[in-house]
Design a protein around this motif. Structure first.
Motif, PDB file in Angstrom:
ATOM      1  N   MET A  83       0.834  -1.195   0.000  1.00 50.60           N
ATOM      2  CA  MET A  83       0.000   0.000   0.000  1.00 50.60           C
ATOM      3  C   MET A  83       0.869   1.246   0.000  1.00 50.60           C
ATOM      4  O   MET A  83       2.002   1.231   0.472  1.00 50.60           O
ATOM      5  N   SER A  84       0.312   2.317  -0.545  1.00 55.20           N
ATOM      6  CA  SER A  84       1.060   3.578  -0.549  1.00 55.20           C
ATOM      7  C   SER A  84       0.092   4.739  -0.491  1.00 55.20           C
ATOM      8  O   SER A  84      -1.102   4.581  -0.748  1.00 55.20           O
ATOM      9  N   ALA A  85       0.642   5.901  -0.144  1.00 58.60           N
ATOM     10  CA  ALA A  85      -0.177   7.116  -0.137  1.00 58.60           C
ATOM     11  C   ALA A  85      -0.588   7.459  -1.564  1.00 58.60           C
ATOM     12  O   ALA A  85       0.130   7.167  -2.520  1.00 58.60           O
ATOM     13  N   ARG A  86      -1.751   8.057  -1.708  1.00 55.68           N
ATOM     14  CA  ARG A  86      -2.207   8.466  -3.036  1.00 55.68           C
ATOM     15  C   ARG A  86      -1.724   9.882  -3.345  1.00 55.68           C
ATOM     16  O   ARG A  86      -1.705  10.751  -2.470  1.00 55.68           O
ATOM     17  N   THR A  87      -1.350  10.085  -4.603  1.00 53.64           N
ATOM     18  CA  THR A  87      -0.922  11.417  -5.033  1.00 53.64           C
ATOM     19  C   THR A  87      -2.015  12.136  -5.813  1.00 53.64           C
ATOM     20  O   THR A  87      -1.840  13.274  -6.224  1.00 53.64           O
ATOM     21  N   ALA A  88      -3.145  11.452  -6.024  1.00 52.59           N
ATOM     22  CA  ALA A  88      -4.279  12.051  -6.729  1.00 52.59           C
ATOM     23  C   ALA A  88      -5.523  11.916  -5.858  1.00 52.59           C
ATOM     24  O   ALA A  88      -5.641  10.969  -5.080  1.00 52.59           O
ATOM     25  N   PRO A  89      -6.465  12.844  -5.981  1.00 51.29           N
ATOM     26  CA  PRO A  89      -7.687  12.753  -5.167  1.00 51.29           C
ATOM     27  C   PRO A  89      -8.624  11.665  -5.666  1.00 51.29           C
ATOM     28  O   PRO A  89      -8.599  11.329  -6.846  1.00 51.29           O
ATOM     29  N   PRO A  90      -9.453  11.116  -4.742  1.00 50.98           N
ATOM     30  CA  PRO A  90      -9.467  11.404  -3.312  1.00 50.98           C
ATOM     31  C   PRO A  90      -8.226  10.837  -2.633  1.00 50.98           C
ATOM     32  O   PRO A  90      -7.667   9.836  -3.063  1.00 50.98           O
ATOM     33  N   PHE A  91      -7.830  11.481  -1.535  1.00 51.90           N
ATOM     34  CA  PHE A  91      -6.602  11.114  -0.853  1.00 51.90           C
ATOM     35  C   PHE A  91      -6.881  10.115   0.269  1.00 51.90           C
ATOM     36  O   PHE A  91      -8.017   9.977   0.719  1.00 51.90           O
ATOM     37  N   ARG A  92      -5.834   9.401   0.704  1.00 48.76           N
ATOM     38  CA  ARG A  92      -6.015   8.423   1.775  1.00 48.76           C
ATOM     39  C   ARG A  92      -6.624   9.082   3.009  1.00 48.76           C
ATOM     40  O   ARG A  92      -7.471   8.500   3.681  1.00 48.76           O
ATOM     41  N   ALA A  93      -6.167  10.285   3.349  1.00 45.23           N
ATOM     42  CA  ALA A  93      -6.769  11.088   4.414  1.00 45.23           C
ATOM     43  C   ALA A  93      -7.476  12.260   3.753  1.00 45.23           C
ATOM     44  O   ALA A  93      -6.828  13.108   3.126  1.00 45.23           O
ATOM     45  N   ASP A  94      -8.778  12.289   3.839  1.00 47.60           N
ATOM     46  CA  ASP A  94      -9.548  13.316   3.127  1.00 47.60           C
ATOM     47  C   ASP A  94     -10.605  13.861   4.084  1.00 47.60           C
ATOM     48  O   ASP A  94     -10.740  13.405   5.213  1.00 47.60           O
ATOM     49  N   HIS A  95     -11.347  14.852   3.648  1.00 47.12           N
ATOM     50  CA  HIS A  95     -12.509  15.293   4.442  1.00 47.12           C
ATOM     51  C   HIS A  95     -13.573  15.856   3.518  1.00 47.12           C
ATOM     52  O   HIS A  95     -13.312  16.161   2.358  1.00 47.12           O
ATOM     53  N   VAL A  96     -14.782  15.947   4.042  1.00 48.44           N
ATOM     54  CA  VAL A  96     -15.953  16.209   3.204  1.00 48.44           C
ATOM     55  C   VAL A  96     -16.042  17.659   2.760  1.00 48.44           C
ATOM     56  O   VAL A  96     -16.541  17.934   1.667  1.00 48.44           O
ATOM     57  N   GLY A  97     -15.546  18.616   3.565  1.00 43.56           N
ATOM     58  CA  GLY A  97     -15.519  19.987   3.061  1.00 43.56           C
ATOM     59  C   GLY A  97     -15.821  21.074   4.054  1.00 43.56           C
ATOM     60  O   GLY A  97     -15.006  21.968   4.264  1.00 43.56           O
ATOM     61  N   SER A  98     -16.987  21.020   4.702  1.00 44.41           N
ATOM     62  CA  SER A  98     -17.369  22.128   5.575  1.00 44.41           C
ATOM     63  C   SER A  98     -16.659  22.028   6.922  1.00 44.41           C
ATOM     64  O   SER A  98     -16.424  20.941   7.445  1.00 44.41           O
ATOM     65  N   LEU A  99     -16.338  23.197   7.466  1.00 47.54           N
ATOM     66  CA  LEU A  99     -15.665  23.278   8.761  1.00 47.54           C
ATOM     67  C   LEU A  99     -16.425  24.241   9.668  1.00 47.54           C
ATOM     68  O   LEU A  99     -17.152  25.118   9.191  1.00 47.54           O
ATOM     69  N   LEU A 100     -16.271  24.060  10.973  1.00 51.37           N
ATOM     70  CA  LEU A 100     -16.943  24.924  11.942  1.00 51.37           C
ATOM     71  C   LEU A 100     -16.576  26.383  11.699  1.00 51.37           C
ATOM     72  O   LEU A 100     -15.398  26.718  11.522  1.00 51.37           O
ATOM     73  N   ARG A 101     -17.582  27.261  11.696  1.00 52.04           N
ATOM     74  CA  ARG A 101     -17.326  28.689  11.508  1.00 52.04           C
ATOM     75  C   ARG A 101     -16.737  29.278  12.792  1.00 52.04           C
ATOM     76  O   ARG A 101     -17.323  29.121  13.867  1.00 52.04           O
TER      77      ARG A 101
END
Length: 369
Positions: A1-19
């Protein structure tokens, strides 16, 4: 296994963050007419720069603007389309124990994409990113499901075939516009697919004048129409959500009802699937996922509470998922955004960042750097 260099990434997130508090305060003051649009934008710019840097610092290979310029995950985008009229409603969207603001849309004319303020939002994000800038917009299926036939003008659309054709064409234009703005990682956010997994939501769909049994096939065709002109060097994923408002939810039920149409019959590059609670069911529907260069992003870390999950528990669940999908086709993320609306979920900013940092650490441990 290896880290991905293209999206989606092994560690990703959906998008919205607390204001952050400064942004919430500025939006409230602007709503009261106490500060100008320009003053609000300056504060938005500053806060977005901060969270982009924070995402980079914790080791993510992508960054979003946290959706800081939006009030809703979807309505802000919908209102920028031709043929859409914002409306006030007697009630809001009902979640378990809480209700949203009383806002919705009506489709009064032909749908089209003729430019959008969120294009400039992406350009700002890209200009301030050292990592891959990720843009999030609603999926075309989410434009239809909750509104349903009752919200679509019969003068504009006597039948729904033309409506879905125009919907696909509108999203093709949107995808091209974001690509031309420099976007190479676009996520489509959706509630329709997961809502169809819940018998109660299917009953409500019937009440709105639709046939939920036919919608998975219709939505698969719609998605592929929208993606039909996607440039080869652009990754497009979809997040499938059961509802996320102030840490509450709407739907429940595993993916079995939609799995074959969603996973085997759509041309997406990645699928963000919620798996943070028993409401999501088991991993068995992943058996429909094809062996390819596509990725399933497992939403095993909840965004609905600040409790930090056990790393060993997450690793065990990843291992369970590999009974149906190879480890090389899996990634990890929270199950949803932390603030699908500007109100945000019930956790602290420090807890949010701790969860994202843990996801980065887990990805390194499971897949390697």
């Amino acid at each position: 296994m290896s880290a991905r260099t293209a999206p989606p990434f092994r560690a990703d997130h959906v998008g919205s963050l607390l204001r952050p508090a400064a942004l919430k305060d500025a939006r409230a003051r602007h709503a009261k007419g106490e500060i100008s649009v320009e003053a609000l934008r300056e504060i938005e710019d500053r806060e977005i720069e901060k969270i982009v840097k924070k995402q980079e610092e914790i080791g993510l290979k992508l960054a979003t603007d946290g959706e800081f310029r939006r009030s809703w995950w979807h309505f802000d985008f919908f209102r920028g389309l031709s043929g859409v009229t914002p409306v006030s409603t007697p009630t809001g969207i009902k979640f378990h124990g809480v209700e949203t603001r009383h806002e919705a849309i009506r489709i009064d004319g032909k749908i089209d994409f003729k430019g959008h303020p969120q294009l400039e939002h992406f350009r700002f994000l890209k200009a301030h990113c050292k990592v891959t800038p990720k843009m999030t917009i609603p999926a075309p299926s989410s434009f239809h499901f909750r509104q349903g036939r009752v919200a679509i003008s019969k003068e504009a659309y006597p039948g729904l075939d033309q409506f879905f054709d125009d919907l696909g064409a509108t999203w093709r234009k949107a995808i091209r516009a974001f690509y031309d703005a420099g976007c190479r990682y676009l996520q489509l956010d959706d509630t329709a697919w997961s809502m169809l997994c819940d018998p109660k939501e299917r009953a409500q769909s019937k009440a709105r004048g639709d046939n939920p049994d036919t919608l998975p096939a219709i939505y698969a065709k719609l998605m592929n129409d929208a993606l039909s002109a996607k440039p080869a060097d652009m990754a497009i994923t979809m997040h499938s959500c059961r509802g996320n408002f102030r840490s509450t939810w709407i739907a429940q039920g595993g993916y079995e009802f939609i799995a074959e149409h969603l996973l085997a019959n759509t041309n997406l590059d990645g699928y963000f699937l919620e798996y943070d609670s028993e409401r999501a069911g088991g991993f068995e529907p992943l058996r429909f996922f094809p062996k390819s260069n596509k990725q399933v992003v497992l939403g095993l870390v909840t965004s609905k509470s600040g409790r930090l999950e056990s790393k060993e528990d997450i690793k065990r669940r990843i291992d369970e998922a590999t009974k149906f999908v190879s480890l090389d086709q899996l990634c990890l993320s929270p199950q949803c955004g932390f603030a699908s609306t500007e109100e945000g979920n019930v956790l602290a900013e420090d807890e949010q960042w701790a969860k994202l940092r843990m996801i980065v650490e887990l990805a390194d441990e499971v897949w390697g750097r």
